[in-house]
Scaffold this motif. Structure first.
Motif, PDB file in Angstrom:
ATOM      1  N   PHE A  13       0.829  -1.208   0.000  1.00  0.00           N
ATOM      2  CA  PHE A  13       0.000   0.000   0.000  1.00  0.00           C
ATOM      3  C   PHE A  13       0.865   1.261   0.000  1.00  0.00           C
ATOM      4  CE2 PHE A  13      -1.806   3.357   2.755  1.00  0.00           C
ATOM      5  CZ  PHE A  13      -2.820   3.803   1.923  1.00  0.00           C
ATOM      6  N   LEU A  14       1.850   1.307   0.887  1.00  0.00           N
ATOM      7  CA  LEU A  14       2.703   2.496   0.995  1.00  0.00           C
ATOM      8  C   LEU A  14       3.519   2.711  -0.269  1.00  0.00           C
ATOM      9  CD1 LEU A  14       3.821   2.095   4.711  1.00  0.00           C
ATOM     10  CD2 LEU A  14       2.202   3.769   3.790  1.00  0.00           C
ATOM     11  N   GLU A  15       3.968   1.636  -0.893  1.00  0.00           N
ATOM     12  CA  GLU A  15       4.724   1.758  -2.155  1.00  0.00           C
ATOM     13  C   GLU A  15       3.860   2.304  -3.286  1.00  0.00           C
ATOM     14  OE1 GLU A  15       6.456  -2.201  -2.782  1.00  0.00           O
ATOM     15  OE2 GLU A  15       8.413  -1.205  -2.770  1.00  0.00           O
ATOM     16  N   SER A  16       2.561   2.095  -3.212  1.00  0.00           N
ATOM     17  CA  SER A  16       1.657   2.521  -4.289  1.00  0.00           C
ATOM     18  C   SER A  16       1.339   4.011  -4.247  1.00  0.00           C
ATOM     19  CB  SER A  16       0.354   1.720  -4.230  1.00  0.00           C
ATOM     20  OG  SER A  16      -0.458   2.159  -3.141  1.00  0.00           O
ATOM     21  N   LEU A  17       1.661   4.679  -3.149  1.00  0.00           N
ATOM     22  CA  LEU A  17       1.320   6.091  -2.998  1.00  0.00           C
ATOM     23  C   LEU A  17       2.262   6.983  -3.796  1.00  0.00           C
ATOM     24  CD1 LEU A  17       0.611   6.128   0.846  1.00  0.00           C
ATOM     25  CD2 LEU A  17      -1.063   6.037  -1.015  1.00  0.00           C
ATOM     26  N   ASP A  18       1.715   8.069  -4.339  1.00  0.00           N
ATOM     27  CA  ASP A  18       2.491   9.037  -5.109  1.00  0.00           C
ATOM     28  C   ASP A  18       2.630  10.336  -4.340  1.00  0.00           C
ATOM     29  OD1 ASP A  18       2.802   7.430  -7.461  1.00  0.00           O
ATOM     30  OD2 ASP A  18       0.694   7.864  -7.961  1.00  0.00           O
ATOM     31  N   HIS A  19       3.822  10.935  -4.425  1.00  0.00           N
ATOM     32  CA  HIS A  19       4.067  12.235  -3.783  1.00  0.00           C
ATOM     33  C   HIS A  19       2.989  13.220  -4.242  1.00  0.00           C
ATOM     34  CE1 HIS A  19       6.269  15.553  -1.995  1.00  0.00           C
ATOM     35  NE2 HIS A  19       6.002  16.225  -3.099  1.00  0.00           N
ATOM     36  N   GLY A  20       2.402  13.934  -3.279  1.00  0.00           N
ATOM     37  CA  GLY A  20       1.374  14.917  -3.585  1.00  0.00           C
ATOM     38  C   GLY A  20      -0.038  14.368  -3.563  1.00  0.00           C
ATOM     39  N   GLU A  21      -0.184  13.054  -3.453  1.00  0.00           N
ATOM     40  CA  GLU A  21      -1.501  12.431  -3.412  1.00  0.00           C
ATOM     41  C   GLU A  21      -2.235  12.874  -2.149  1.00  0.00           C
ATOM     42  OE1 GLU A  21      -3.253   7.861  -3.439  1.00  0.00           O
ATOM     43  OE2 GLU A  21      -1.213   8.242  -4.147  1.00  0.00           O
ATOM     44  N   GLN A  72      -7.213  17.249  17.119  1.00  0.00           N
ATOM     45  CA  GLN A  72      -7.640  16.496  18.295  1.00  0.00           C
ATOM     46  C   GLN A  72      -7.829  15.035  17.891  1.00  0.00           C
ATOM     47  OE1 GLN A  72      -7.823  18.055  21.308  1.00  0.00           O
ATOM     48  NE2 GLN A  72      -7.182  19.884  20.201  1.00  0.00           N
ATOM     49  N   VAL A  73      -7.646  14.118  18.834  1.00  0.00           N
ATOM     50  CA  VAL A  73      -7.877  12.700  18.566  1.00  0.00           C
ATOM     51  C   VAL A  73      -9.327  12.529  18.121  1.00  0.00           C
ATOM     52  CG1 VAL A  73      -8.009  10.391  19.608  1.00  0.00           C
ATOM     53  CG2 VAL A  73      -6.092  11.898  20.156  1.00  0.00           C
ATOM     54  N   GLY A  74      -9.519  11.752  17.060  1.00  0.00           N
ATOM     55  CA  GLY A  74     -10.848  11.517  16.503  1.00  0.00           C
ATOM     56  C   GLY A  74     -11.232  12.470  15.388  1.00  0.00           C
ATOM     57  N   GLN A  75     -10.457  13.517  15.185  1.00  0.00           N
ATOM     58  CA  GLN A  75     -10.749  14.509  14.146  1.00  0.00           C
ATOM     59  C   GLN A  75     -10.452  13.933  12.765  1.00  0.00           C
ATOM     60  OE1 GLN A  75      -8.846  18.313  14.809  1.00  0.00           O
ATOM     61  NE2 GLN A  75      -8.938  18.837  12.639  1.00  0.00           N
ATOM     62  N   ARG A  76     -11.312  14.231  11.805  1.00  0.00           N
ATOM     63  CA  ARG A  76     -11.090  13.847  10.408  1.00  0.00           C
ATOM     64  C   ARG A  76     -10.127  14.843   9.775  1.00  0.00           C
ATOM     65  NH1 ARG A  76     -11.736   9.600   8.261  1.00  0.00           N
ATOM     66  NH2 ARG A  76     -12.406  10.491   6.324  1.00  0.00           N
ATOM     67  N   VAL A  77      -9.149  14.352   9.003  1.00  0.00           N
ATOM     68  CA  VAL A  77      -8.175  15.218   8.341  1.00  0.00           C
ATOM     69  C   VAL A  77      -7.951  14.770   6.907  1.00  0.00           C
ATOM     70  CG1 VAL A  77      -6.942  15.917  10.437  1.00  0.00           C
ATOM     71  CG2 VAL A  77      -6.220  13.861   9.229  1.00  0.00           C
ATOM     72  N   SER A  78      -7.612  15.722   6.056  1.00  0.00           N
ATOM     73  CA  SER A  78      -7.153  15.456   4.699  1.00  0.00           C
ATOM     74  C   SER A  78      -5.729  15.970   4.626  1.00  0.00           C
ATOM     75  CB  SER A  78      -8.018  16.179   3.671  1.00  0.00           C
ATOM     76  OG  SER A  78      -9.310  15.623   3.664  1.00  0.00           O
ATOM     77  N   CYS A  79      -4.829  15.146   4.103  1.00  0.00           N
ATOM     78  CA  CYS A  79      -3.407  15.479   4.078  1.00  0.00           C
ATOM     79  C   CYS A  79      -2.817  15.180   2.710  1.00  0.00           C
ATOM     80  CB  CYS A  79      -2.647  14.639   5.104  1.00  0.00           C
ATOM     81  SG  CYS A  79      -3.235  14.820   6.787  1.00  0.00           S
ATOM     82  N   GLU A  80      -1.644  15.745   2.484  1.00  0.00           N
ATOM     83  CA  GLU A  80      -0.883  15.435   1.279  1.00  0.00           C
ATOM     84  C   GLU A  80       0.196  14.418   1.638  1.00  0.00           C
ATOM     85  OE1 GLU A  80       2.285  17.921  -1.207  1.00  0.00           O
ATOM     86  OE2 GLU A  80       0.216  18.620  -1.534  1.00  0.00           O
ATOM     87  N   PHE A  81       0.339  13.406   0.791  1.00  0.00           N
ATOM     88  CA  PHE A  81       1.380  12.401   0.998  1.00  0.00           C
ATOM     89  C   PHE A  81       2.727  12.990   0.584  1.00  0.00           C
ATOM     90  CE2 PHE A  81       3.976   8.918  -0.843  1.00  0.00           C
ATOM     91  CZ  PHE A  81       4.209   8.197   0.315  1.00  0.00           C
ATOM     92  N   LEU A  82       3.708  12.932   1.491  1.00  0.00           N
ATOM     93  CA  LEU A  82       5.040  13.451   1.209  1.00  0.00           C
ATOM     94  C   LEU A  82       6.002  12.348   0.790  1.00  0.00           C
ATOM     95  CD1 LEU A  82       5.464  15.925   4.207  1.00  0.00           C
ATOM     96  CD2 LEU A  82       4.712  16.435   1.871  1.00  0.00           C
ATOM     97  N   GLN A  83       6.065  11.278   1.603  1.00  0.00           N
ATOM     98  CA  GLN A  83       7.014  10.204   1.302  1.00  0.00           C
ATOM     99  C   GLN A  83       6.682   8.955   2.100  1.00  0.00           C
ATOM    100  OE1 GLN A  83      10.709  12.031   2.533  1.00  0.00           O
ATOM    101  NE2 GLN A  83      10.689  10.949   4.458  1.00  0.00           N
ATOM    102  N   LEU A  93       2.971  12.516   6.088  1.00  0.00           N
ATOM    103  CA  LEU A  93       1.896  13.366   5.586  1.00  0.00           C
ATOM    104  C   LEU A  93       2.111  14.825   5.947  1.00  0.00           C
ATOM    105  CD1 LEU A  93      -1.035  11.088   6.832  1.00  0.00           C
ATOM    106  CD2 LEU A  93       0.013  11.085   4.558  1.00  0.00           C
ATOM    107  N   SER A  94       1.422  15.706   5.218  1.00  0.00           N
ATOM    108  CA  SER A  94       1.441  17.131   5.526  1.00  0.00           C
ATOM    109  C   SER A  94       0.014  17.654   5.553  1.00  0.00           C
ATOM    110  CB  SER A  94       2.244  17.905   4.487  1.00  0.00           C
ATOM    111  OG  SER A  94       2.151  19.297   4.737  1.00  0.00           O
ATOM    112  N   LEU A  95      -0.359  18.238   6.669  1.00  0.00           N
ATOM    113  CA  LEU A  95      -1.659  18.883   6.796  1.00  0.00           C
ATOM    114  C   LEU A  95      -1.600  20.284   6.180  1.00  0.00           C
ATOM    115  CD1 LEU A  95      -4.458  18.344   8.075  1.00  0.00           C
ATOM    116  CD2 LEU A  95      -3.623  19.423  10.140  1.00  0.00           C
TER     117      LEU A  95
END
Length: 194
Positions: A13-21, A72-83, A93-95
């Motif tokens: 799974f981690l290998e399949s991720l692309d920078h910026g995804e 906070q724990v339990g909060q939904r987040v959207s992030c960018e994949f860095l590496q 990830l980067s928020l």
């Protein structure tokens, strides 16, 4: 640990991720060194609370005292994949990457040599940090540069003090704004901090 053989589904799974995804998930745990995120897509991590991890600098463009200032724990987040961190088998990830950069916007409006108002945030032995508005902070250094004597002293600044400063440099890659103190009466038309 040999993650590739111990947790092949996670590794794949981690290998399949692309920078910026863009990835989404839920904040699973908050530590003093960062935030674990349980990702919506992909397997669970066998050791950590989540397969995603956000370091402190990637939580926010502005300075924060603790991760809880942002999430906070339990909060939904959207992030960018860095590496893909192969040592810990986690997605770094980067928020803040999905939010506008206030320093970039500041640099588009304000140039070197411009005089503006600011508020002294903190005074340290090496300089005074000055808030320029919108999460942008600059530094008035106390040490002399290039062999010249120091022109500013710590005792000339107080936290909370409103001052007028001159922008002496903006370094976007290093995320630094350099300042020098201006004489307020000489610059009555200084731009207000925003």
């Amino acid at each position: 640990m040999d993650w590739k053989s111990e947790s092949p589904e996670l590794w794949s799974f981690l290998e399949s991720l692309d920078h910026g995804e863009k990835l989404s998930g839920t904040v699973a745990a908050i530590e003093r060194f960062g935030v674990f995120v349980a990702l919506d897509d992909g397997p669970r991590h066998p050791l950590f609370p989540g397969a995603g991890f956000i370091t402190i600098p990637e939580l926010s463009w502005r300075h924060i005292d603790a991760p809880e200032d942002v999430v906070q724990v339990g909060q939904r987040v959207s992030c960018e994949f860095l590496q893909f961190d192969t040592y810990n088998a986690e997605a770094r990830l980067s928020l803040c990457a999905l939010q506008p950069d206030p320093l970039r916007a500041f640099a588009e409006r304000i140039g070197v040599g411009q005089v503006i108002h600011g508020t002294v945030d903190k005074v340290l032995p090496f300089g005074a940090f000055v808030s320029l508005g919108e999460g942008v902070v600059g530094l008035v250094p106390f040490g002399g540069a290039s062999g010249r004597p120091a022109t500013e002293r710590p005792e000339d600044f107080a936290a909370g003090e409103e001052i007028v400063v001159v922008i002496t440099g903006i370094d976007l890659p290093r995320r630094r704004v350099s300042l020098s103190r201006a004489e307020g009466t000489r610059y009555p038309s200084a731009a207000p901090s925003v």
